[in-house]
Write a protein that holds these residues in place. Sequence first.
Motif, short mmCIF file in Angstrom:
data_model
loop_
_atom_site.label_atom_id
_atom_site.label_comp_id
_atom_site.label_asym_id
_atom_site.label_seq_id
_atom_site.Cartn_x
_atom_site.Cartn_y
_atom_site.Cartn_z
N ALA A 93 -3.86 -16.19 7.81
CA ALA A 93 -5.00 -15.65 7.07
C ALA A 93 -4.71 -15.60 5.57
N ALA A 94 -3.53 -15.08 5.21
CA ALA A 94 -3.21 -14.87 3.79
C ALA A 94 -3.08 -16.19 3.04
N ARG A 95 -2.60 -17.23 3.73
CA ARG A 95 -2.51 -18.55 3.09
C ARG A 95 -3.86 -19.03 2.62
N ARG A 96 -4.93 -18.63 3.34
CA ARG A 96 -6.29 -19.05 2.98
C ARG A 96 -6.98 -18.04 2.06
N GLY A 97 -6.25 -17.00 1.70
CA GLY A 97 -6.85 -15.99 0.84
C GLY A 97 -7.82 -15.08 1.56
N LEU A 98 -7.78 -15.08 2.90
CA LEU A 98 -8.70 -14.22 3.66
C LEU A 98 -8.18 -12.79 3.71
N PRO A 99 -9.07 -11.80 3.60
CA PRO A 99 -8.63 -10.41 3.78
C PRO A 99 -8.13 -10.19 5.20
N VAL A 100 -7.03 -9.45 5.32
CA VAL A 100 -6.44 -9.13 6.62
C VAL A 100 -6.49 -7.63 6.80
N ALA A 101 -6.98 -7.18 7.93
CA ALA A 101 -6.97 -5.74 8.23
C ALA A 101 -6.23 -5.54 9.54
N LEU A 102 -5.45 -4.46 9.59
CA LEU A 102 -4.76 -4.11 10.83
C LEU A 102 -5.44 -2.87 11.40
N HIS A 103 -5.78 -2.93 12.67
CA HIS A 103 -6.38 -1.77 13.33
C HIS A 103 -5.50 -1.39 14.51
N THR A 104 -5.29 -0.09 14.69
CA THR A 104 -4.47 0.36 15.82
C THR A 104 -5.28 0.26 17.11
N PRO A 105 -4.58 0.16 18.25
CA PRO A 105 -5.30 0.14 19.53
C PRO A 105 -6.24 1.34 19.69
N SER A 106 -5.82 2.51 19.24
CA SER A 106 -6.70 3.67 19.45
C SER A 106 -7.91 3.62 18.53
N GLU A 107 -7.75 3.06 17.33
CA GLU A 107 -8.92 2.87 16.45
C GLU A 107 -9.93 1.92 17.11
N VAL A 108 -9.39 0.87 17.72
CA VAL A 108 -10.28 -0.12 18.35
C VAL A 108 -11.00 0.50 19.55
N LYS A 109 -10.23 1.21 20.38
CA LYS A 109 -10.85 1.85 21.56
C LYS A 109 -11.93 2.85 21.14
N ALA A 110 -11.61 3.64 20.11
CA ALA A 110 -12.57 4.64 19.64
C ALA A 110 -13.82 3.97 19.08
N ALA A 111 -13.61 2.86 18.36
CA ALA A 111 -14.76 2.20 17.72
C ALA A 111 -15.72 1.63 18.77
N VAL A 112 -15.19 0.96 19.78
CA VAL A 112 -16.09 0.29 20.73
C VAL A 112 -16.56 1.20 21.86
N SER A 113 -15.77 2.25 22.19
CA SER A 113 -16.14 3.06 23.36
C SER A 113 -16.34 4.53 23.03
N GLY A 114 -15.98 4.93 21.82
CA GLY A 114 -16.09 6.34 21.47
C GLY A 114 -14.92 7.16 21.97
N ASN A 115 -13.96 6.50 22.63
CA ASN A 115 -12.82 7.21 23.21
C ASN A 115 -11.54 6.46 22.88
N GLY A 116 -10.69 7.06 22.06
CA GLY A 116 -9.46 6.42 21.62
C GLY A 116 -8.45 6.19 22.73
N ARG A 117 -8.74 6.77 23.91
CA ARG A 117 -7.83 6.58 25.04
C ARG A 117 -8.50 5.79 26.16
#
Lengths: 174, 174
Positions: A93-117
């Motif tokens: 990603a960085a070679r192409r100058g694209l922004p890279v974001a890191l999200h934790t598994p619990s952030e992802v779970k919370a975002a899509v399901s409302g429950n970090g677990r």
Amino acid sequence: MRVLGIDPGLTRCGLGVVEGSIGRPLALVDVSVVRTSAQLAVPERLVTIERGIDARLDEYQPDAVAIERIFARSDVSTIMGTAQAAGIAMVCAARRGLPVALHTPSEVKAAVSGNGRADKAQVGAMVARILRLDAAPKPADAADALALAITHIWRGGSQARIDAALAAAGRKAR
Amino acid sequence: MRVLGIDPGLTRCGLGVVEGSIGRPLALVDVSVVRTSAQLAVPERLVTIERGIDARLDEYQPDAVAIERIFARSDVSTIMGTAQAAGIAMVCAARRGLPVALHTPSEVKAAVSGNGRADKAQVGAMVARILRLDAAPKPADAADALALAITHIWRGGSQARIDAALAAAGRKAR
């Protein structure tokens, strides 16, 4: 915006492309898994993963890349390969100058399901619902990659709105 | 044979090129350290490391690359970056079809000093003696990269001789 979500792994690396914006339905663009054999040497496996990621970046031209954040406290037997696959993803990603974001598994779970677990089945079911798919994407690495892309669109959008609100408040205060 | 030794790290990545063969004096070809600022994002830092490694591969055209093997039980705070830098190093080599070997720190210490628990000063002093340098290369990452290349030439050579002996024994047995 179009986001490539990457669930890094040496054996299976999930790659999911999602397009959309906050408050509007999101659309699945592509989902796939790069698999590499444990019988190959690690350098060869990492090159296969690099080629797979580069191919998706070439084909789908995402605006950003979202990668699962790896913690050193994860399973020790797989952590090195996972960290290295994540590093390759960052470099692609960085070679192409694209922004890279890191999200934790619990952030992802919370975002899509409302429950970090939430468990894998719940995440898969929510990804299917959000993207209006007939079934949860298989394997779990594919669903997780899409969940990362969804998370990035939703969190990125809300962060942008917070930034805009703060900027507006700053202008009023002056 | 010419070997690029890589002591992977996100803050300092040592790169040492050594040429020679078993039983003959080894020669220093080049030694350098790629440094990246902790103020940069990890993807940018990894791309800087990739560029540094690619530049040495282009310039010195080594026959093989020797990289320090990272263990998950190392210091947790730096292990992720080190693993990712090592992964990038592997990919840089494997993309060019170069053989990649991983050597553990104790293998390297034992090869250059005869003591698998040698300290950094001892390794640096032995690297200087083996390569006929006036002083130990600084920083330690530079000396470690050269020690990796030396180890690879010496171990690779003895391994090749063992393989040849076994092949000869096999021919006699037939």
